[in-house]
Motif scaffolding. Structure first.
Motif, short mmCIF file in Angstrom:
data_model
loop_
_atom_site.label_atom_id
_atom_site.label_comp_id
_atom_site.label_asym_id
_atom_site.label_seq_id
_atom_site.Cartn_x
_atom_site.Cartn_y
_atom_site.Cartn_z
N ALA A 229 0.82 -1.21 0.00
CA ALA A 229 0.00 0.00 0.00
C ALA A 229 0.86 1.26 0.00
O ALA A 229 0.54 2.24 -0.69
N VAL A 230 1.96 1.25 0.75
CA VAL A 230 2.83 2.43 0.84
C VAL A 230 3.48 2.72 -0.51
O VAL A 230 3.58 3.88 -0.94
N LEU A 231 3.93 1.68 -1.20
CA LEU A 231 4.61 1.87 -2.48
C LEU A 231 3.68 2.41 -3.55
O LEU A 231 4.15 2.95 -4.57
N GLN A 232 2.39 2.29 -3.36
CA GLN A 232 1.43 2.80 -4.34
C GLN A 232 1.07 4.27 -4.11
O GLN A 232 0.39 4.87 -4.95
N GLU A 237 6.71 12.04 0.33
CA GLU A 237 6.26 12.52 1.64
C GLU A 237 5.12 11.66 2.17
O GLU A 237 5.08 11.33 3.36
N ALA A 238 4.21 11.31 1.29
CA ALA A 238 3.09 10.48 1.71
C ALA A 238 3.56 9.09 2.13
O ALA A 238 3.07 8.52 3.12
N ARG A 239 4.54 8.55 1.37
CA ARG A 239 5.06 7.23 1.72
C ARG A 239 5.78 7.27 3.07
O ARG A 239 5.65 6.36 3.89
N ALA A 240 6.57 8.34 3.30
CA ALA A 240 7.30 8.47 4.57
C ALA A 240 6.33 8.61 5.74
O ALA A 240 6.53 8.02 6.81
N LYS A 241 5.25 9.38 5.54
CA LYS A 241 4.27 9.57 6.62
C LYS A 241 3.55 8.26 6.94
O LYS A 241 3.35 7.91 8.11
N ALA A 242 3.16 7.51 5.89
CA ALA A 242 2.47 6.25 6.11
C ALA A 242 3.37 5.24 6.81
O ALA A 242 2.95 4.53 7.73
#
Length: 320
Positions: A229-232, A237-242
């Motif tokens: 899910a994170v890689l999508q 920034e969104a990936r780091a926050k997730a």
């Protein structure tokens, strides 16, 4: 002081066992209290503070924090089932423990260890839903379901661990009263039994593989879904926050499973190469280190808890 065990004799249902602590480190055992004592105090204060913060702050009455409170309560029980007796043995030397109390300690140590593993799996599933299906999270993960999960994990831990003391209690004769350990671990007591212990050995092995193996597979699968899910996500920034929402849980998992797996492997397969004092020392670290570290990890890395603790400390200071 009870008499030391005699050679070449057996004991019929001894009224007590003698815990010797960590064999081979007799001269250094007192100094080990300087390590295990602060661990236990940190476990008591840290987990107690987490439970208090979650209880008094209505904003933290959410599934994620309720699971954290469940972990803190398990940590408190696990540390308290081992540390007082351990510190007494290290400070005062070998200590007698009643036969029934030994079986009770055996049950609580193994049941709470299984409970902690189950809570970590539940927390991994919670993070997988939060990251993978954030819009459905409030519907899928509710306070009621967290309560049912806590009840199910407690019942499972009791059901799978009750056979341990029962399998030991069926034996009538023991070759010694002295347990070469700091607490009443199942296999440490079984080593004293006179008779066929095959059922104890097989059940202990099967339980370790089933409980830890299933939980580790579940945690690995959950983090596989999280990684997918994170890689999508579209931006870094969104990936780091997730991923940051899972970092505390990853640290807690590593602190629990790495010492546990190392202790298990040295006991099962490395008893000829790894000295017994090292194995016993590792088994005690495995039971006390996670309860001491978990509140620090979550207290530092979880913003809501950190802010609430700082508000409480600031308010108390302003009153003086």
């Amino acid at each position: 002081m009870p008499e030391p065990p005699q050679l070449n004799c057996t004991f019929l249902h001894p009224t007590f066992f003698i815990l010797t602590g960590i064999p081979g480190l007799r001269g250094a055992q007192t100094w080990l209290t300087l390590a295990f004592g602060p661990m236990y105090m940190l476990a008591l204060l840290g987990n107690g503070a987490l439970l208090a913060v979650v209880r008094v702050d209505p904003m933290l009455h959410q599934p994620m924090f309720l699971l954290l409170a469940m972990l803190a309560a398990t940590d408190l029980g696990l540390a308290s089932s081992v540390a007082p007796g351990l510190l007494a043995v290290l400070w005062f030397g070998p200590q007698p423990v009643p036969y029934a109390a030994c079986l009770v300690q055996m049950f609580f140590v193994h049941a709470l260890t299984a409970m902690e593993s189950g809570v970590l799996l539940a927390m991994a599933c919670d993070r997988a839903v939060a990251v993978g299906r954030p819009l459905h999270y409030p519907i899928l993960v509710t306070k009621a379901r967290v309560g049912y999960t806590a009840l199910a994990l407690a019942l499972k831990a009791v059901a799978i661990v009750v056979p341990f003391p029962l399998l030991v209690a069926r034996f009538e004769h023991f070759r010694a009263k002295t347990i070469g350990h700091a607490y009443c671990a199942h296999m440490a007591v079984v080593e004293l039994v006179v008779g066929n212990t095959r059922a104890n050995n097989l059940y202990g092995l099967a339980l370790s593989l089933a409980v830890s193996g299933v939980d580790i597979l579940g945690i690995t699968g959950s983090y596989g879904l999280i990684a997918h899910a994170v890689l999508q996500l579209p931006t870094r920034e969104a990936r780091a926050k997730a991923f940051g929402t899972c970092s505390s849980h990853i640290c807690v998992i590593l602190a629990f499973y790495i010492p546990g797996l190392f202790s298990y492997l040295t006991h099962r397969f490395g008893h000829h190469t790894v000295p017994k004092p090292v194995h016993i020392l590792l088994s005690n670290i495995y039971l006390l280190l996670p309860p001491a570290l978990n509140p620090l990890i979550y207290g530092i890395r979880t913003k809501q808890i950190r802010d609430r603790l700082l508000e409480t400390l600031t308010f108390r200071k302003s009153q003086f």
